[in-house]
Scaffold this motif. Structure first.
Motif, PDB file in Angstrom:
ATOM      1  N   PRO A  45       0.814  -1.223   0.000  1.00  0.00           N
ATOM      2  CA  PRO A  45       0.000   0.000   0.000  1.00  0.00           C
ATOM      3  C   PRO A  45       0.844   1.269   0.000  1.00  0.00           C
ATOM      4  O   PRO A  45       2.014   1.272   0.368  1.00  0.00           O
ATOM      5  N   SER A  46       0.192   2.358  -0.401  1.00  0.00           N
ATOM      6  CA  SER A  46       0.824   3.666  -0.322  1.00  0.00           C
ATOM      7  C   SER A  46       0.944   4.086   1.141  1.00  0.00           C
ATOM      8  O   SER A  46       0.450   3.396   2.043  1.00  0.00           O
ATOM      9  N   SER A  77      -0.439   6.751   2.477  1.00  0.00           N
ATOM     10  CA  SER A  77      -1.501   7.668   2.878  1.00  0.00           C
ATOM     11  C   SER A  77      -1.915   7.369   4.313  1.00  0.00           C
ATOM     12  O   SER A  77      -1.871   6.227   4.773  1.00  0.00           O
ATOM     13  N   SER A 128      -7.674   5.651   6.334  1.00  0.00           N
ATOM     14  CA  SER A 128      -8.181   4.376   5.830  1.00  0.00           C
ATOM     15  C   SER A 128      -9.002   4.543   4.559  1.00  0.00           C
ATOM     16  O   SER A 128      -8.962   3.690   3.667  1.00  0.00           O
ATOM     17  N   ARG A 158      -6.817   4.566   1.521  1.00  0.00           N
ATOM     18  CA  ARG A 158      -6.213   3.256   1.252  1.00  0.00           C
ATOM     19  C   ARG A 158      -7.243   2.234   0.778  1.00  0.00           C
ATOM     20  O   ARG A 158      -6.939   1.390  -0.061  1.00  0.00           O
ATOM     21  N   GLU A 211      -7.820   2.954  -2.816  1.00  0.00           N
ATOM     22  CA  GLU A 211      -6.655   2.438  -3.542  1.00  0.00           C
ATOM     23  C   GLU A 211      -6.740   0.918  -3.705  1.00  0.00           C
ATOM     24  O   GLU A 211      -6.507   0.376  -4.791  1.00  0.00           O
ATOM     25  N   PHE A 226      -8.616   0.070   7.469  1.00  0.00           N
ATOM     26  CA  PHE A 226      -8.070  -0.426   6.205  1.00  0.00           C
ATOM     27  C   PHE A 226      -7.533  -1.835   6.367  1.00  0.00           C
ATOM     28  O   PHE A 226      -7.867  -2.732   5.576  1.00  0.00           O
TER      29      PHE A 226
END
Length: 285
Positions: free
Chosen positions: A74-75, A77, A80, A83, A86, A121
């Motif tokens: 994941p990035s 960021s 939640s 993400r 994403e 997330f």
């Protein structure tokens, strides 16, 4: 074989790449990165580097197309919602791109009652994957032990560990060992029969015990004097991360960061390095 790694220039991503190319030909590896220039060293080794923006689904599918194994990292960021959005883009791309097996980075702070700002997330990931027909593996990391090394001088100056943890304990894993496990799972289909692994060392540490370990490896007296959650958030608010970090230790104080398993041993055939051994080796470098 075609192995795809997203987020391949981040701390975990680039370390996974280094371990993976010990096991497979670099020409079998495709890297999805936000800034391709940062992956020039990998491209020079024969890996394919493609632009990936998690918020532009077409780029995600283009990177993942026909991957035998895709590793999703994941990035960074901090909320939640971003993400999860994403992740939904990634799942859509995986389903459309004919991906054989998906490996997803998870985290032990994923419990339904965990106040950690990103627990929604990390809790969403396994529940959402369970709804799909995908072949997948989730690798849940414990806390990385690595940040303790640059943090040690500050703890020596303070003479204390200050995590607001009360009597609860923390579980750790080294970044290198985590990355090695990701690479090993990627190339070992027999390990895919278990959908979730939790990567930890083989014990957790209360704060007084952690303080003794840090004292032993540094040769300096370090005790335990916790600050409050609000004080911790203020002290470590660089990059507006204070609330997120404090919320993580709020979950830790409830015993939700103490998970210990032998999953690393199952994957690698040996136990993860103990925290004292990890710190001793790191301080010698």
């Amino acid at each position: 074989m075609r192995y795809v790694i997203t987020g391949a220039t981040g701390h975990l991503g680039q370390t996974v790449v280094r371990h993976l190319v010990k096991l497979v030909d670099p020409q079998e590896v495709v890297l999805g990165v936000h800034t391709p220039a940062k992956a020039a060293e990998f491209a020079a080794q024969g890996m394919t580097v493609k632009t990936l923006d998690y918020q532009r689904p077409a780029t995600v599918q283009a990177v993942l197309q026909d991957a035998d194994v895709a590793i999703y990292i994941p990035s960074k960021s901090h909320d939640s919602f971003s993400r999860v959005t994403e992740f939904e883009h990634v799942l859509t791309a995986v389903e459309r791109a004919n991906v054989g097996h998906l490996i997803v980075m998870g985290f032990i702070a994923d419990q339904a009652d965990n106040p950690f700002a990103l627990s929604a997330f990390y809790g969403y990931v396994p529940r959402r994957l369970a709804q799909t027909n995908l072949s997948y593996t989730i690798l849940r990391n414990a806390l990385y032990a690595d940040p303790l090394v640059p943090y040690l001088p500050e703890l020596i100056d303070r003479h204390n560990v200050i995590y607001p943890m009360g009597d609860a304990s923390l579980s750790f894993i080294g970044l290198e060992e985590s990355a090695a496990a990701f690479a090993k799972v990627a190339v070992t289909p027999a390990l895919w029969r278990q959908t979730t692994y939790t990567l930890t060392q083989e014990r957790s540490y209360t704060m007084p015990v952690l303080a003794r370990v840090l004292s032993d490896v540094s040769g300096q007296a370090i005790g335990y004097a916790p600050v409050t959650l609000s004080q911790f958030a203020t002290l470590y608010n660089q990059g507006n991360e204070g609330h997120m970090l404090a919320s993580m230790y709020a979950g830790g104080a409830r015993g939700l960061l103490a998970t210990v398993t032998d999953d690393y041993r199952k994957i690698m055939g040996r136990p993860a390095q103990s925290l004292p051994d990890f710190l001793t080796a790191a301080l010698k470098e």
